[in-house]
Enzyme design. Structure first.
Site, PDB file in Angstrom:
ATOM      1  CB  SER A 434      -0.943  -0.009   1.202  1.00  0.00           C
ATOM      2  OG  SER A 434      -0.204  -0.234   2.371  1.00  0.00           O
ATOM      3  CG  HIS A 455      -3.158  -0.718  -2.706  1.00  0.00           C
ATOM      4  ND1 HIS A 455      -3.520   0.592  -2.483  1.00  0.00           N
ATOM      5  CD2 HIS A 455      -3.232  -1.338  -1.499  1.00  0.00           C
ATOM      6  CE1 HIS A 455      -3.794   0.744  -1.201  1.00  0.00           C
ATOM      7  NE2 HIS A 455      -3.641  -0.403  -0.591  1.00  0.00           N
ATOM      8  CD  GLU A 467      -4.733   3.041  -5.294  1.00  0.00           C
ATOM      9  OE1 GLU A 467      -4.781   4.249  -5.503  1.00  0.00           O
ATOM     10  OE2 GLU A 467      -4.116   2.550  -4.326  1.00  0.00           O
ATOM     11  CG  ASN A 505      -3.422   4.197   1.402  1.00  0.00           C
ATOM     12  OD1 ASN A 505      -4.595   4.196   1.768  1.00  0.00           O
ATOM     13  ND2 ASN A 505      -2.675   3.117   1.417  1.00  0.00           N
TER      14      ASN A 505
END
Ligand code: 3HC
Length: 712
Positions: A434, A455, A467, A505
């Site tokens: 991540s 991800h 992702e 994120n």
């Protein structure tokens, strides 16, 4: 969509008119104005033809019945009155079908949604295939509208108000066996005999046969649906539930509820009028426009590989997963359940492997028992595809290996080397990191072109986003393979740049940090959470921190802080919670209290450790502004850096990755709505008051200067 030829054709055999709908040159059948006119003309002719005793209706598409009314037509509607007329026109057409003097039987295979199901409901007998592709539902509220071609009237009359509301208010789609149990479908058959059975039904109906329908639900069902008192209770409960779930942000479910209730009280004709009126009002709301944009963006992403001239993806038949923890097991279980691939799970020791396999299997068990998506035989077949080991035995045939080991560069590079030694040259290696750049991981690779990032979000089986991250040396074929496999897992896939935190994120970090700043400034945790759920997020940021785990969040925040400096620095006080072992829900305590898995109230001990004292010192509007603008600012900055290729990917990533309110369209659409000038001015003010973390980014400043936007 403009069809290039007639969509409705028919043939008469032995008194039965076999009508076929096939919208030429289009992947699915949709009911546009043109198709509606053809329907009307066809039924007119069939009605007047004495040789026709009954009608049997089919789709000419291989795996699609009718996907509903043409959504592209809604986009062009400019007034509520125009939308109301569109709905009334559809109702009128279906009224003719329902009142057609000769029986109409319909054979359903593939998606039968929205106006497609409303058409089927107007027919006199419904046969459906038992194929998993056959799904029936009224997804209209997910587009911010309501079933506007009689669905709010005919479905409750067929299956009872309770069951109908359950489908209409959530915009649910059901597989055909469930639709059969509910009584939406009269007969369920294998695809090979759909045609014959539907024709036989048409013939029997022509001969005077009256199918007998028993409303499911028995005495209890009658008690709730069949008398005014019970029904009033059903509507009261449903209304309460809708208000709780939508928090006033989505008008469609409440409007649909009103229409169903009105129709049952005042009769079908009055009900239809009200249905068209409210459909008209909803179709031109901003909420509906935003939800329709999300539908089209998601549809486009089904075909977009995220790179120019994508090479054909490799077909993944065997998957290796390294790391049998929660993520690894989630990936393994989802891969078997969704894609039916052979999965080999590897971890350092057998007890961990066994635990991972058990947790992967739970995903399959859930589909067998709770969701009834699998039958016993399919479940057994899929369980047999899951295997595990504490060595790389069985990895030789893997087309793709996904690692989900500890978030540490050295550990990931070590795993990469081991996997390369155990797999063949064509195999793709994907890291489920991540935070760690894929390009860095690939530095240890012998075949860097085969290394890529995938991800996933937790819990893997439920979270809809993936992702895919292309590193500096990732080969285009590896990107296509990862994207295609992600789609087979049922995920919406965005391809993002190999930059710290990637997209999701990255934009989440400043929002979470700001929530912590607010806590330390004396805002109560439940106040922060309440305001953000009211604003439209599924959970508030403090609850989200507890769910993600404070240790994991701190690690990700640390990486982003190191990469981007002061702007993304988390308040240091949070460390005190991690050091005290308050890691969130998984530890049984975090910001909130947890007792036997259930979330309780705010934990005073958390405030104590943070040195925070709730004092109501910040105005609610200011809390919302700080949290949302800091995220919008980072999203704009990341777009400027090319983290996502187009704003569409950024918005879809935010909606599906962190639950950014869909009715706001995503952070970039929302920024366009607010206007860059206004956002930049507010950010300047906040920067003056709270520091440079609010300084508007160059992208917003430039937009503010030139009246720019993300979407033209
Ligand atoms: N209207 C217009 N276009 C539609 C459409 C619709 N109802 N349904 C699908 N399409 C288009 C897609 O945009 C896509 O177009 P493109 O190829 O030009 O990009 C194409 O059909 C294929 O769609 P998918 O890529 O989504 O194909 P899938 O096979 O993956 O999925 C599906 C098929 C399950 C039917 C899915 O497309 C879907 O869920 N469609 C929307 C269903 C829906 O919401 N129906 C309700 C419409 S509103 C209504 O009926 C109002 C009524 O009550 C009056």
């Amino acid at each position: 969509m403009a069809p290039s030829g007639p969509a409705v054709t028919w043939d008469v055999h032995d008194g039965i008119a076999v009508v076929t709908l096939d919208c030429q040159d289009q992947p699915v059948n949709v009911i546009s104005r043109a198709v509606k006119d053809e329907f009307i003309a066809t039924f007119e002719l069939l009605g007047n033809d004495p040789a026709v005793k009954a009608v049997a209706f089919f789709s000419g598409k291989k795996d699609n019945f009718i996907a509903g009314a043409d959504i592209e037509e809604f986009v062009r509607l400019s007034s509520a009155a125009e939308a109301e007329r569109l709905s009334a026109g559809g109702q009128e057409m279906l009224d003719r079908v329902a009142k057609f003097p000769k029986p109409v039987a319909v054979g359903i295979h593939g998606a039968c949604l929205g106006g497609g199901l409303e058409f089927a409901l107007a027919c006199h007998y419904r046969v459906a295939t038992d194929d998993p592709k056959t799904q029936l539902g009224l997804p209209e509220v997910q587009l911010g509208i309501l079933p506007g071609a009689g669905g709010c009237q005919r479905l409750p009359r067929l299956i009872g108000a309770r069951a109908a509301l359950d489908i209409i208010l959530a915009g649910k789609t059901e597989r055909s066996p469930k639709a059969f149990r509910l009584g939406i479908v009269d007969e369920l058959v294998p695809p090979a005999i759909l045609r014959d059975i539907t024709l036989a039904a048409a013939r029997k109906l022509a001969g005077g046969w009256k199918p007998r329908r028993r409303r499911p639900g028995g005495f209890f069902g009658w008690l709730l649906d069949g008398n005014p008192l019970g029904r009033a209770l059903v509507f009261r409960m449903a209304r309460k539930q809708v208000v709780k779930q939508t928090r006033g942000n989505y008008p469609a479910p409440l409007a649909a509820l009103e229409v169903v209730e009105y129709g049952l009280k005042h009769g079908i004709a009055e009900g239809l009028k009200r249905e068209a009126q409210l459909f008209g009002q909803l179709a031109v709301t901003d909420v509906s426009r935003k939800l329709v944009q999300i539908f089209f963006a998601t549809t486009q992403l089904k075909k977009d590989f995220g790179i120019p001239n994508p090479p054909p993806p490799a077909t993944v038949r065997r998957l290796g997963v390294v790391g049998a923890g929660f993520m690894g097991a989630g990936i393994a279980g989802t891969a078997v359940a969704q894609a039916g691939v052979d999965v080999r799970l590897k971890d350092a020791d057998l007890p961990r492997v066994a635990k991972g396999l058990a947790s992967a299997r739970e995903i399959l068990d859930d589909r067998l028992t709770r969701r009834r998506r699998l039958d016993r035989y399919e479940h057994a077949r899929l369980v047999a595809l899951l295997s595990g080991s504490d060595t790389y035995a069985g990895f030789g045939g893997a087309d793709l290996v996904i690692e989900a080991v500890f978030e540490d560069l050295a550990v990931k590079q070590q795993v990469l080397k081991e996997v390369e030694a155990a797999t063949r040259d064509g195999s793709v290696f994907a890291s489920n990191t991540s935070t760690i750049p894929i390009t860095r991981i690939a530095e240890a690779a012998r075949r860097p072109g085969q290394v890529i990032g995938m991800h996933f979000f937790s819990p893997v089986a439920r979270m809809p986003l993936l992702e895919v991250i292309a590193g500096a040396r990732s080969a285009p074929a590896a990107v296509s393979t990862a994207v295609a496999f992600g789609r087979r897992l049922g995920k919406t896939v965005i391809v993002v740049k190999d930059s710290p935190g990637f997209w999701v994120n990255r934009i989440l970090a400043p929002y979470m940090n700001e929530a912590a700043h607010l806590l330390l400034q004396g805002v109560a945790m439940e106040e922060i959470d309440r305001l953000m759920t009211q604003w439209g997020f599924p959970v508030g940021p403090i609850t989200l921190l507890d769910e993600v785990g404070l240790d994991i969040a701190a690690k990700a925040a640390g990486v982003l802080h190191a990469a981007f400096g002061e702007r993304l620095a988390p308040p240091p006080a949070l460390d005190a919670l991690v050091k005290a072992g308050r890691l969130g829900r998984k530890a049984g305590n975090g910001f909130y209290k947890y007792a036997s898995g259930k979330k309780g109230g705010p934990d005073p001990a958390a405030y104590h450790l943070l040195g925070a004292h709730p004092n109501g010192g910040v105005r609610p509007a200011e809390i919302i502004q700080r949290l949302t603008l800091v995220m919008l600012n980072e999203a704009a900055r990341a777009v400027g850096e090319g983290v996502v290729r187009v704003p569409r990917d950024g918005d879809i990533g935010a909606v599906f990755g962190i639950g950014f309110p869909p009715f706001r369209g995503g952070p970039l659409r929302h920024a366009d709505d607010l206007g860059a000038g206004r956002i930049a001015a507010e950010l300047e003010r906040l920067a003056g008051q709270y520091g440079t973390r609010f300084t508007p980014c160059e992208v917003l400043q430039e937009q503010a200067r030139g009246n720019g936007r993300f979407y033209s």
